[in-house]
Motif scaffolding. Structure first.
Motif, short mmCIF file in Angstrom:
data_model
loop_
_atom_site.label_atom_id
_atom_site.label_comp_id
_atom_site.label_asym_id
_atom_site.label_seq_id
_atom_site.Cartn_x
_atom_site.Cartn_y
_atom_site.Cartn_z
N ALA A 152 0.83 -1.21 0.00
CA ALA A 152 0.00 0.00 0.00
C ALA A 152 0.86 1.25 0.00
CB ALA A 152 -0.93 -0.01 1.21
N LEU A 153 1.96 1.24 0.75
CA LEU A 153 2.86 2.40 0.78
C LEU A 153 3.59 2.56 -0.55
CD1 LEU A 153 4.26 2.05 4.41
CD2 LEU A 153 2.85 3.92 3.54
N ARG A 154 3.93 1.45 -1.21
CA ARG A 154 4.54 1.56 -2.55
C ARG A 154 3.58 2.26 -3.51
NH1 ARG A 154 6.14 -4.06 -2.13
NH2 ARG A 154 8.33 -4.21 -1.51
N ARG A 155 2.32 1.85 -3.48
CA ARG A 155 1.34 2.47 -4.37
C ARG A 155 1.16 3.95 -4.05
NH1 ARG A 155 -0.76 -2.61 -3.46
NH2 ARG A 155 -2.15 -1.95 -1.79
N ALA A 156 1.17 4.28 -2.77
CA ALA A 156 1.06 5.68 -2.39
C ALA A 156 2.28 6.46 -2.87
CB ALA A 156 0.91 5.80 -0.87
N GLY A 157 3.48 5.87 -2.73
CA GLY A 157 4.70 6.54 -3.18
C GLY A 157 4.70 6.76 -4.68
N ALA A 158 4.23 5.77 -5.44
CA ALA A 158 4.17 5.93 -6.89
C ALA A 158 3.18 7.01 -7.29
CB ALA A 158 3.80 4.59 -7.54
N ALA A 159 2.08 7.10 -6.55
CA ALA A 159 1.07 8.11 -6.86
C ALA A 159 1.60 9.52 -6.63
CB ALA A 159 -0.19 7.86 -6.02
N ILE A 160 2.32 9.71 -5.54
CA ILE A 160 2.83 11.07 -5.29
C ILE A 160 4.00 11.38 -6.22
CG2 ILE A 160 4.61 10.79 -3.50
CD1 ILE A 160 1.61 13.20 -3.36
N ASP A 161 4.74 10.36 -6.64
CA ASP A 161 5.80 10.57 -7.64
C ASP A 161 5.21 11.10 -8.94
OD1 ASP A 161 7.80 9.75 -5.94
OD2 ASP A 161 8.22 7.86 -6.97
N ASP A 183 -3.77 23.67 -7.87
CA ASP A 183 -3.62 22.72 -8.97
C ASP A 183 -2.95 21.43 -8.49
OD1 ASP A 183 -4.77 24.49 -10.74
OD2 ASP A 183 -2.86 25.30 -11.43
N ILE A 184 -1.95 21.57 -7.65
CA ILE A 184 -1.24 20.40 -7.13
C ILE A 184 -2.17 19.54 -6.29
CG2 ILE A 184 0.62 19.65 -5.60
CD1 ILE A 184 2.15 22.21 -6.54
N ALA A 185 -2.99 20.18 -5.45
CA ALA A 185 -3.94 19.44 -4.61
C ALA A 185 -4.90 18.63 -5.47
CB ALA A 185 -4.71 20.40 -3.71
N ASP A 186 -5.38 19.23 -6.56
CA ASP A 186 -6.27 18.50 -7.47
C ASP A 186 -5.55 17.32 -8.11
OD1 ASP A 186 -8.32 20.28 -6.94
OD2 ASP A 186 -7.99 21.48 -8.75
N ALA A 187 -4.29 17.51 -8.46
CA ALA A 187 -3.53 16.44 -9.11
C ALA A 187 -3.25 15.29 -8.14
CB ALA A 187 -2.22 17.00 -9.66
N ILE A 188 -3.07 15.59 -6.87
CA ILE A 188 -2.83 14.52 -5.88
C ILE A 188 -4.00 13.54 -5.90
CG2 ILE A 188 -2.67 14.07 -3.40
CD1 ILE A 188 -0.99 16.64 -3.18
N VAL A 189 -5.21 14.07 -5.96
CA VAL A 189 -6.39 13.20 -6.03
C VAL A 189 -6.47 12.52 -7.39
CG1 VAL A 189 -8.91 13.14 -5.94
CG2 VAL A 189 -7.64 14.56 -4.30
N GLU A 191 -4.17 11.63 -9.34
CA GLU A 191 -3.13 10.64 -9.58
C GLU A 191 -3.20 9.43 -8.64
OE1 GLU A 191 -1.25 10.37 -12.00
OE2 GLU A 191 -1.17 12.35 -12.94
N GLY A 192 -4.29 9.32 -7.84
CA GLY A 192 -4.44 8.07 -7.11
C GLY A 192 -4.69 8.16 -5.63
N HIS A 193 -4.96 9.35 -5.09
CA HIS A 193 -5.30 9.49 -3.68
C HIS A 193 -6.80 9.79 -3.54
CE1 HIS A 193 -1.00 10.45 -3.96
NE2 HIS A 193 -0.89 10.08 -2.70
N VAL A 194 -7.34 9.45 -2.38
CA VAL A 194 -8.74 9.82 -2.13
C VAL A 194 -8.84 11.20 -1.49
CG1 VAL A 194 -9.57 7.46 -1.96
CG2 VAL A 194 -8.75 8.61 0.10
N ARG A 195 -7.74 11.68 -0.92
CA ARG A 195 -7.74 13.03 -0.39
C ARG A 195 -6.32 13.57 -0.34
NH1 ARG A 195 -9.12 10.24 4.55
NH2 ARG A 195 -7.37 10.20 6.00
N THR A 196 -6.24 14.89 -0.41
CA THR A 196 -4.97 15.60 -0.25
C THR A 196 -4.80 15.93 1.23
OG1 THR A 196 -5.08 16.55 -2.46
CG2 THR A 196 -3.70 17.69 -0.86
N ASP A 197 -3.66 15.57 1.80
CA ASP A 197 -3.41 15.85 3.22
C ASP A 197 -2.69 17.17 3.42
OD1 ASP A 197 -4.67 13.51 4.00
OD2 ASP A 197 -2.82 12.33 3.91
N PHE A 198 -1.77 17.52 2.54
CA PHE A 198 -1.05 18.79 2.68
C PHE A 198 -0.35 19.12 1.37
CE2 PHE A 198 1.59 15.32 4.15
CZ PHE A 198 2.77 15.51 3.44
N VAL A 199 -0.18 20.42 1.16
CA VAL A 199 0.59 20.93 0.02
C VAL A 199 1.42 22.10 0.53
CG1 VAL A 199 0.52 22.05 -2.23
CG2 VAL A 199 -1.15 20.26 -1.70
#
Length: 371
Positions: A152-161, A183-189, A191-199
């Motif tokens: 799960a952490l690998r997938r999260a790391g790839a998404a933020i990459d 714009d970055i917050a929108d892209a975080i979601v 690219e594979g996240h359900v929510r943005t935690d911080f930018v």
């Protein structure tokens, strides 16, 4: 990956055994990271009581407001085989929990972030019962990730990459940090996240503030920009990565600073292995930065654990004697900050493996020059 693989029923049994070994009669877990870790249920933190009750002897059960019971059943908790009991508006849920405990407990562990009013209500419902922190039991379990959690952490790391790889779309002269941050917050979601935690977008002198958020400062040619971003994926696990950008040509003294920082961070990521202490790992980068003359400007710990929370144990910090073990996941993020001028931080999430370390963030760590 299914949610039951990331939140297996056996986790409750391991927590029950650890509760008994710690001399506690039960754990009382309200909405938050510990409840998500144990059940996968991301419960709303309401004034109404939601509480997982995990006795040292006996079956675990979840008490929820009746109006939240459908959501609890639909969550991964509904597939764990535990009882989920709804309480109505005219019932006392604290008395309900007290009545269902196998015996009057001598000591219970309440989760570390339980609201004070709920902690006090349990104290009244269980007179004579001592309260301890559930974190003394759960932190040791949460520190070492299972293979499913590492996945799960690998997938999260790839998404933020993937978000860092697109940074040229948003960072450019004439835009404000806040505009880029949206714009970055929108892209975080996207690219594979359900929510943005911080930018964090810190440009120019703002890059020298480690926890700068977003401002209306307009980015200019020659600005250095620190971008620190993270989110939570559908698995319930977090990402966190920091890279540095320059809009055009960077000052020569900044290039020297970034060169030192990159060498220090690489030394630390390369040194991850079982048996090293977190304090020793911190010193590898800190000593190198100090020898290069930037020691007073590295003003925070090297890193923090990550999992169902962005910040959790273990902490990679000066003086810590915690020995790293396989399965531990944490950031390595040294930084150098020259007040009023500029700063830089390089952050990767790393897993301690059986024979070394695995870096989960794979975007280039070199300074990225944007036109």
């Amino acid at each position: 990956m299914t949610t039951t693989a990331v939140h297996p029923a056996e986790r409750l049994e391991r927590a029950r055994q650890a509760t008994a070994a710690a001399g506690l009669d039960a754990l009382l877990i309200s909405p938050g990271a510990d409840l998500r870790y144990l059940t996968g249920y991301d419960a709303l933190p309401l004034e109404r009581l939601t509480c997982l009750v995990l006795p040292a002897e006996g079956e675990a059960f979840l008490v929820v407001p009746e109006l939240e019971r459908p959501a609890a059943l639909a969550s991964p908790a509904g597939g764990l085989g535990i009882g989920i009991t709804g309480w109505t508006e005219t019932e006392d849920p604290y008395a309900l929990v007290a009545a269902r405990l196998p015996a009057r407990p001598a000591c219970v562990g309440v989760d570390n972030h339980m609201w004070a009013e709920k902690t006090m209500a349990f104290r009244a419902a269980l007179p004579g019962t001592r309260q301890a922190l559930a974190g003394t039991v759960l932190s040791a379990l949460r520190r070492r990730k299972s293979a499913a959690e590492v996945g799960a952490l690998r997938r999260a790391g790839a998404a933020i990459d993937r978000v860092h790889a697109r940074m040229g779309e948003w960072l450019r002269p004439g835009r404000t940090e806040r505009e880029a941050g949206r714009d970055i917050a929108d892209a975080i979601v996207a690219e594979g996240h359900v929510r943005t935690d911080f930018v964090v977008v810190g440009s120019g002198p703002n890059s020298a503030s480690p926890h700068h958020d977003l401002s209306d400062r307009v980015m200019r040619p020659g600005d250095t920009v620190v971008v620190d971003i993270g989110g939570t994926t559908e698995d319930g696990y977090c990402s966190d990565s920091t890279r540095n950008y320059v809009l055009g040509e960077a000052p020569a003294d900044y290039l020297r600073l970034h060169e030192v920082l990159l060498a220090a961070q690489r030394r630390q990521t390369d040194a991850v292995r079982p048996g090293i202490t977190s304090g020793e790992l911190d010193a590898i980068g800190r000593d190198f930065i100090d020898e290069a003359g930037f020691g007073p400007y590295f003003i925070h710990r090297t890193g923090h654990g990550i999992g169902v929370e962005s910040h959790e144990e273990p902490y990679i910090v000066t003086g810590s004697e915690l020995v790293l073990e396989p399965g531990m996941a944490f950031s390595i993020e040294p930084g150098i900050y020259l007040p009023g001028r500029f700063g830089a931080r390089i952050e990767d999430i790393v897993i301690c493996t059986e024979d070394g370390g695995e870096r989960l963030n794979l975007t280039p760590r070199d300074l990225t020059v944007l036109p």
